[in-house]
Design a protein around this motif. Structure first.
Motif, mmCIF file in Angstrom:
data_model
loop_
_atom_site.group_PDB
_atom_site.id
_atom_site.type_symbol
_atom_site.label_atom_id
_atom_site.label_comp_id
_atom_site.label_asym_id
_atom_site.label_seq_id
_atom_site.Cartn_x
_atom_site.Cartn_y
_atom_site.Cartn_z
ATOM 1 N N UNK A 130 4.046 137.727 -40.678
ATOM 2 C CA UNK A 130 5.093 136.988 -38.992
ATOM 3 C C UNK A 130 5.475 138.637 -38.205
ATOM 4 N N UNK A 131 5.538 137.671 -37.140
ATOM 5 C CA UNK A 131 5.497 138.999 -35.893
ATOM 6 C C UNK A 131 6.550 138.130 -35.094
ATOM 7 N N UNK A 132 7.712 138.782 -34.661
ATOM 8 C CA UNK A 132 9.087 138.758 -34.290
ATOM 9 C C UNK A 132 8.454 140.085 -32.983
ATOM 10 N N UNK A 133 9.145 139.225 -31.654
ATOM 11 C CA UNK A 133 9.362 139.833 -30.334
ATOM 12 C C UNK A 133 10.999 139.047 -30.052
ATOM 13 N N UNK A 177 10.008 135.017 -29.739
ATOM 14 C CA UNK A 177 8.673 134.116 -30.148
ATOM 15 C C UNK A 177 8.775 134.793 -31.371
ATOM 16 N N UNK A 178 8.677 133.901 -32.267
ATOM 17 C CA UNK A 178 8.240 133.870 -33.771
ATOM 18 C C UNK A 178 6.614 133.813 -34.294
ATOM 19 N N UNK A 179 5.877 134.523 -34.420
ATOM 20 C CA UNK A 179 4.509 134.131 -34.805
ATOM 21 C C UNK A 179 3.815 134.327 -35.429
ATOM 22 N N UNK A 180 3.422 133.242 -36.676
ATOM 23 C CA UNK A 180 3.181 133.584 -37.780
ATOM 24 C C UNK A 180 1.948 133.213 -38.375
ATOM 25 N N UNK A 181 1.469 133.716 -39.190
ATOM 26 C CA UNK A 181 0.016 132.971 -40.290
ATOM 27 C C UNK A 181 -0.087 133.079 -41.359
ATOM 28 N N UNK A 182 -0.574 132.561 -42.052
ATOM 29 C CA UNK A 182 0.400 132.156 -43.231
ATOM 30 C C UNK A 182 -1.262 130.854 -43.829
ATOM 31 N N UNK A 183 -2.028 130.671 -43.462
ATOM 32 C CA UNK A 183 -2.713 129.834 -44.084
ATOM 33 C C UNK A 183 -4.164 129.700 -42.219
#
Length: 205
Positions: A130-133, A177-183
């Motif tokens: 996750x990238x939290x901005x 902003x909360x950018x997430x990749x988990x799949x």
């Protein structure tokens, strides 16, 4: 027969995919399932105690620059989702934020060794990150400052003995902003209100 064979192959591939996904979820120290995006973001924010803070660098004339940073999202038993940092004005990242407070903070489950255990590369989409901005701001409210300091000292005991003449301050990220990749299938943008609304205690960690 051909259509039946094609259907069987498709179902086999789908089963292998689901098995692979459930395997990382099952072995990732109770990582939330991939469809629970807000829970996964909060889980990453709580299990980790360091990440990479990226700023617009003064010494590189505005170029992106990152360094590892210790943080907490609250105490071990009281996760808030707010990311708190303990830094000196002498720190290069802090100098950057005084000029431009907009930052990004990156976290991954690989930091805890989960992806290595499962033989999954940290860049594999199943290795959640996750990238939290947002805006990097100083914490000045007395009650919040007391809570943040206690949480930082609890989860980073060495901070208590850091030199007192370095003008330490507590900061947090005002998230935008909360950018997430988990799949597989690309990144998700997590709703900020949903992120804060997660009850981390309901996640079996």
């Amino acid at each position: 027969p051909y259509k039946m064979m094609l259907t069987q192959i498709t179902l086999t591939i789908l089963l292998l995919f689901i098995t692979s996904v459930l395997s990382i979820d099952n072995n990732g120290k109770d990582k939330p399932f991939f469809w629970k995006k807000a829970e996964t973001a909060r889980w990453l924010a709580h299990i980790n105690i360091w990440g990479v803070l990226s700023t617009s660098s003064l010494h590189l004339n505005g170029q992106a620059w990152g360094q590892s940073k210790s943080f907490v999202d609250g105490s071990s038993s009281n996760s808030t989702g707010i990311l708190y940092f303990y830094d000196s004005d002498m720190d290069t990242s802090i100098e950057d934020t005084q000029s431009n407070p907009l930052v990004s903070f990156a976290l991954t489950m690989a930091e805890r060794g989960y992806c290595t255990v499962n033989q999954i590369d940290p860049e594999d989409p199943k290795c959640a990150r996750v990238t939290i901005s947002g805006e990097f701001i100083e914490v000045t409210n007395e009650s919040e400052l007391s809570f943040a300091l206690n949480a930082l000292y609890e989860r980073h005991p060495a901070m208590v003995s850091w030199p007192v003449d370095h003008n330490w301050k507590v900061h947090k990220i005002d998230i935008n902003e909360i950018w997430l990749i988990d799949i597989y299938g690309g990144a998700s943008f997590v709703d900020i209100d949903e992120y804060y609304a997660v009850d981390v205690n309901s996640i079996n960690m």
